[in-house]
Design a protein around this motif. Structure first.
Motif, short mmCIF file in Angstrom:
data_model
loop_
_atom_site.label_atom_id
_atom_site.label_comp_id
_atom_site.label_asym_id
_atom_site.label_seq_id
_atom_site.Cartn_x
_atom_site.Cartn_y
_atom_site.Cartn_z
N GLN A 1 0.83 -1.20 0.00
CA GLN A 1 0.00 0.00 0.00
C GLN A 1 0.87 1.26 0.00
O GLN A 1 0.63 2.20 -0.76
CB GLN A 1 -0.92 -0.01 1.21
N ALA A 2 1.89 1.29 0.82
CA ALA A 2 2.79 2.44 0.90
C ALA A 2 3.55 2.61 -0.41
O ALA A 2 3.70 3.73 -0.91
CB ALA A 2 3.75 2.30 2.06
N PHE A 3 4.01 1.50 -0.98
CA PHE A 3 4.75 1.59 -2.23
C PHE A 3 3.85 2.10 -3.35
O PHE A 3 4.25 2.96 -4.12
CB PHE A 3 5.34 0.23 -2.62
N SER A 4 2.63 1.57 -3.43
CA SER A 4 1.75 2.01 -4.52
C SER A 4 1.38 3.47 -4.35
O SER A 4 1.29 4.21 -5.33
CB SER A 4 0.51 1.13 -4.61
N ALA A 5 1.16 3.92 -3.13
CA ALA A 5 0.85 5.34 -2.91
C ALA A 5 2.05 6.20 -3.26
O ALA A 5 1.92 7.24 -3.92
CB ALA A 5 0.43 5.57 -1.47
N PHE A 6 3.23 5.77 -2.84
CA PHE A 6 4.46 6.52 -3.12
C PHE A 6 4.77 6.51 -4.61
O PHE A 6 5.04 7.54 -5.20
CB PHE A 6 5.62 5.91 -2.33
N ALA A 7 4.70 5.34 -5.24
CA ALA A 7 5.01 5.22 -6.66
C ALA A 7 3.99 5.98 -7.50
O ALA A 7 4.35 6.65 -8.47
CB ALA A 7 5.06 3.76 -7.08
N GLY A 8 2.72 5.90 -7.14
CA GLY A 8 1.69 6.61 -7.89
C GLY A 8 1.90 8.11 -7.83
O GLY A 8 1.77 8.82 -8.83
N ALA A 9 2.24 8.63 -6.67
CA ALA A 9 2.48 10.06 -6.53
C ALA A 9 3.70 10.49 -7.32
O ALA A 9 3.70 11.51 -8.00
CB ALA A 9 2.66 10.42 -5.06
N ARG A 10 4.77 9.70 -7.26
CA ARG A 10 5.99 10.07 -7.97
C ARG A 10 5.79 9.98 -9.46
O ARG A 10 6.23 10.84 -10.20
CB ARG A 10 7.13 9.15 -7.56
#
Length: 158
Positions: free
Chosen positions: A106-115
């Protein structure tokens, strides 16, 4: 022999504690209850063998503590001993690992999506290794960034 008296093993066996007593370091006189539990489960001869089987002093001390823990569990639960506790800890560990993995995803997808959505220019991208990444269509309608090790990253917007 410890300090001023017999160790728990020698007291239990009603014998004089010799200076070279093998178990005195692990079961001083104040650990009589621990030794009684160990004696019921393992016996003195087996306890001595199990402790002496370890090469280092630290390993022998750890073995004495572990055997004491197991004997105390046998007192609480004679049929299963520490097995029930270990099985419960394994189940809890599996649940916590699954939760950790889900939170990481969840954290990776939120971080990757924002970046990805904030940093990507329109059009094709060229990675450091020379591969060209293009925009592809996703079956569910979202725009995806493709071309990097056969993985797709979702792009915001469409």
């Amino acid at each position: 022999m410890t300090g001023g008296g017999a160790c728990a093993v020698c007291k239990h066996q009603r014998r004089k504690c010799e200076p070279n007593c093998e178990l005195a370091a692990y079961f001083p006189a104040n650990r009589m209850d621990d030794f009684r539990a160990l004696h019921l489960v393992f016996g003195v001869a087996n306890l001595t063998k199990l402790i002496k089987a370890n090469a280092t002093e630290a390993a022998r001390r750890r073995a004495a503590e572990t055997l004491t823990w197991e004997a105390r569990w046998r007192e609480r639960d004679p049929s299963e001993g520490c097995y029930r506790e270990i099985a419960g800890l394994r189940r809890e560990n599996a649940v916590l690992r699954a939760e950790n993995a889900a939170l990481r995803r969840q954290a990776f997808s939120a971080f990757a999506g924002a970046r990805v959505s904030n940093l990507l220019p329109a059009g094709n991208l060229v990675y450091n290794n020379g591969n060209v990444a293009g925009r592809g269509a996703n079956p569910n309608g979202a725009t995806m960034l493709t071309g990097h090790n056969d993985r797709s990253l979702p792009l915001s917007g469409g």
